[in-house]
Design an enzyme around this catalytic site. Structure first.
Site, PDB file in Angstrom:
ATOM      1  N   CYS A  77       0.877  -1.181   0.000  1.00 40.09           N
ATOM      2  CA  CYS A  77       0.000   0.000   0.000  1.00 40.09           C
ATOM      3  C   CYS A  77       0.912   1.228   0.000  1.00 40.09           C
ATOM      4  O   CYS A  77       1.057   1.911   1.009  1.00 40.09           O
ATOM      5  CB  CYS A  77      -0.910   0.001   1.216  1.00 40.09           C
ATOM      6  SG  CYS A  77      -1.763  -1.576   1.510  1.00 40.09           S
ATOM      7  N   PRO A 122       1.550   7.659  -0.202  1.00 39.87           N
ATOM      8  CA  PRO A 122       2.177   8.460  -1.263  1.00 39.87           C
ATOM      9  C   PRO A 122       3.661   8.181  -1.490  1.00 39.87           C
ATOM     10  O   PRO A 122       4.302   8.869  -2.279  1.00 39.87           O
ATOM     11  CB  PRO A 122       1.976   9.893  -0.768  1.00 39.87           C
ATOM     12  CG  PRO A 122       2.028   9.761   0.726  1.00 39.87           C
ATOM     13  CD  PRO A 122       1.375   8.432   1.047  1.00 39.87           C
ATOM     14  N   LYS A 164       7.446   5.596   2.870  1.00 36.32           N
ATOM     15  CA  LYS A 164       8.096   4.361   3.332  1.00 36.32           C
ATOM     16  C   LYS A 164       8.739   3.618   2.165  1.00 36.32           C
ATOM     17  O   LYS A 164       9.775   2.978   2.327  1.00 36.32           O
ATOM     18  CB  LYS A 164       7.084   3.468   4.049  1.00 36.32           C
ATOM     19  CG  LYS A 164       6.519   4.070   5.343  1.00 36.32           C
ATOM     20  CD  LYS A 164       5.588   3.097   6.020  1.00 36.32           C
ATOM     21  CE  LYS A 164       4.928   3.714   7.253  1.00 36.32           C
ATOM     22  NZ  LYS A 164       3.948   4.774   6.885  1.00 36.32           N
ATOM     23  N   ASP A 217       1.171  -1.466   4.902  1.00 37.19           N
ATOM     24  CA  ASP A 217       0.831  -0.239   5.630  1.00 37.19           C
ATOM     25  C   ASP A 217      -0.629   0.059   5.316  1.00 37.19           C
ATOM     26  O   ASP A 217      -0.950   0.868   4.447  1.00 37.19           O
ATOM     27  CB  ASP A 217       1.753   0.892   5.190  1.00 37.19           C
ATOM     28  CG  ASP A 217       1.551   2.169   5.989  1.00 37.19           C
ATOM     29  OD1 ASP A 217       0.846   2.124   7.014  1.00 37.19           O
ATOM     30  OD2 ASP A 217       2.085   3.216   5.578  1.00 37.19           O
ATOM     31  N   CYS A 248      -1.313   3.303  11.296  1.00 40.58           N
ATOM     32  CA  CYS A 248      -1.130   4.493  12.142  1.00 40.58           C
ATOM     33  C   CYS A 248      -2.391   4.682  12.979  1.00 40.58           C
ATOM     34  O   CYS A 248      -2.922   5.782  13.106  1.00 40.58           O
ATOM     35  CB  CYS A 248      -0.803   5.729  11.316  1.00 40.58           C
ATOM     36  SG  CYS A 248      -2.038   6.178  10.086  1.00 40.58           S
TER      37      CYS A 248
END
Length: 499
Positions: free
Chosen positions: A307, A310, A313, A377, A430
């Site tokens: 994922c 933008p 990571k 993510d 997150c």
């Protein structure tokens, strides 16, 4: 009766008929009051434009603010003022609306949204900024006259005068008087929706923290975060940032904390060799890269960021992969976000990475046992990043937890199919909420053989700057704003032990 015969003697009027100040030591202003308050101070106008874009266009404050600052050509000091005013008003919106509801003679829902945004800005100046009350009132009224109209400005002036009669602590005491529900009290004092307060209380307990930490967590959400930087390993350098006033990061190597204004003025940041990235995000990405694998392919490892948008990571992982002779595939379902990923990866050797545009839930079928390391993510409510996204606490609802669950489980299931025996999957959010963290991991592993949940805490410690983060609870790990100064990142590491 002529002016000269009035009690007190002759009046002191200028040629425009206005009476001068009676004190001979004071000078009459060259600008009439009505003219002074018709002007919109540029810094306050920027903050107002941000609030309007967030409310009317469903925009993100962090995307609107820089463009508005540039449009109005704000200097560093004014840009800092506009940022604090806009972000502060957005964070404290719930508490400010509760205060305003006591000062307005009608429900706030009946106010024009533009008027309400102006009132929020004025209230933040009165309650939480070092702005003299007369300046807060005068400048907010001037803003209203310039962008809304003279009529609404009178209402705004009257309401803000009522707000100014009490300090913030006095208003808080008034709001919570007679309230017994601790969730409601925390909601009012720390400006979080009640459902989020409940969710974060549940999250603390689920990850082994005492529920009494809730106020500290909510307070940390309201603190303006320092900009975190990371130098891409083998590519970037923090020298320019350090020379500009940055200081070394306390949690992760090759990182820095930058509080010296617009980070975009740094060439190293503009080039993409140094990136803005929360320390928590840096830690979880480095943790995936740090796991010792049971196998290594003859031609190097293949990594996947499932994922990727933008791309923050992805850039860090790709830089690490380049140092090792490994490669990275960055997957993103939306083409416009895939373009952002390509841009983020631009500083890394293009031979190391590629971008795939497609549904991540299909990756297992497309690349069965195709990758050695996979980062998931997952899209989530973002409850762990409320300090960086001030508007998100007012947009999210409890139903989002239910709606995102199937997507999160589908992505993790696909990753488990796509990882090779001996490889590892990092499931990251997150958000600390158990519905998005431990429950997803447990449900995805239930009934599956050949997968082991690793101890994530020691791996996080291994990539920190020599300190124990004490983030582990059971096999998973959870970072916290009030403890680590990071976003509330969750990490689970899952090793595939057999085909």
């Amino acid at each position: 009766m002529t002016p000269e015969n009035r009690p007190g003697g002759p009046t002191r009027r200028n040629e425009r008929g206005r009476e001068r100040n009676r004190s001979g030591s004071r000078q009459f202003s060259s600008t009439a009051p009505a003219e002074r308050t018709r002007r919109a101070d540029p810094a306050r106008l920027v903050a107002y434009e941000v609030l309007r874009a967030v409310a009317a266009d469903d925009a993100y404050a962090n995307l609107v603010l820089p463009g508005s600052i540039r449009k109005h050509r704000l200097g560093r000091q004014d840009a800092g003022f506009a940022t604090e005013l806009a972000y502060g008003a957005l964070r404290a919106q719930g508490t400010y609306d509760a205060i305003l509801a006591l000062c307005v003679d009608r429900p706030l829902t009946q106010l024009d949204p533009a008027i309400l945004d102006a009132l929020r800005l004025g209230t933040h100046q009165l309650m939480a900024m070092r702005v003299p009350p007369h300046a807060a009132l005068d400048q907010t009224v001037g803003l209203a006259r310039a962008v809304i109209g003279a009529g609404p400005s009178s209402l705004i002036n009257a309401v803000l005068r009522k707000v100014s009669r009490k300090s913030f602590d006095e208003w808080l005491d008034a709001l919570v008087t007679g309230v017994e529900d601790p969730v409601r009290i925390s909601s009012l004092r720390y400006s979080h929706p009640e459902w989020i307060v409940r969710a974060l209380r549940q999250s603390l307990v689920n990850h082994g923290r005492p529920v009494e930490e809730i106020d500290a967590l909510l307070e940390a959400d309201n603190a303006a975060p320092v900009v975190n930087l990371v130098a891409l390993p083998g590519i970037g350098s923090l020298d320019e940032a350090m020379a500009a006033g940055a200081r070394s990061g306390e949690l992760v190597k090759d990182s820095a904390l930058f509080a010296a204004g617009d980070v975009g003025r740094l060439e190293s940041v503009r080039s993409g060799k140094v990136r803005v990235q929360d320390a928590g995000s840096q830690l979880v990405a480095r943790a995936l890269a740090a796991v010792d694998l049971d196998r290594r392919g003859a031609g190097g490892e293949q990594w996947l960021d499932l994922c990727a948008g933008p791309g923050g990571k992805s850039a860090l992982l790709a830089a690490i992969a380049a140092q090792r002779g490994d490669t990275l595939v960055a997957n993103e379902p939306a083409e416009h976000r895939a373009a952002l990923v390509r841009q983020a990866l631009g500083a890394v050797d293009p031979a190391v990475w590629s971008v795939r545009v497609g549904d991540g839930r299909e990756i297992g079928a497309a690349y069965p046992e195709g990758f050695d390391r996979i980062l998931v993510d997952a899209p989530c409510t973002g409850l762990g990043a409320l300090r960086r996204r001030p508007e998100s606490r007012w947009r999210r609802t409890a139903s989002d937890l239910t709606e995102l669950g199937p997507l999160q489980r589908g992505l993790l299931a696909a990753a488990l199919e796509a990882v090779r025996p001996g490889g590892v999957v990092a499931y990251v959010t997150c958000s600390p909420h158990p519905a998005e963290t431990s429950a997803v991991v447990q449900d995805s592993l239930r009934g599956r053989e050949g997968y082991t949940l690793m101890e994530a805490g020691p791996v996080l410690d291994s990539v920190s700057t020599g300190r124990s983060l004490q983030a582990g609870h059971g096999a998973t790990a959870q970072l916290w704003p009030h403890i680590h100064g990071t976003d509330a990142m969750f990490l689970a590491l899952i090793r595939r032990t057999a085909g």
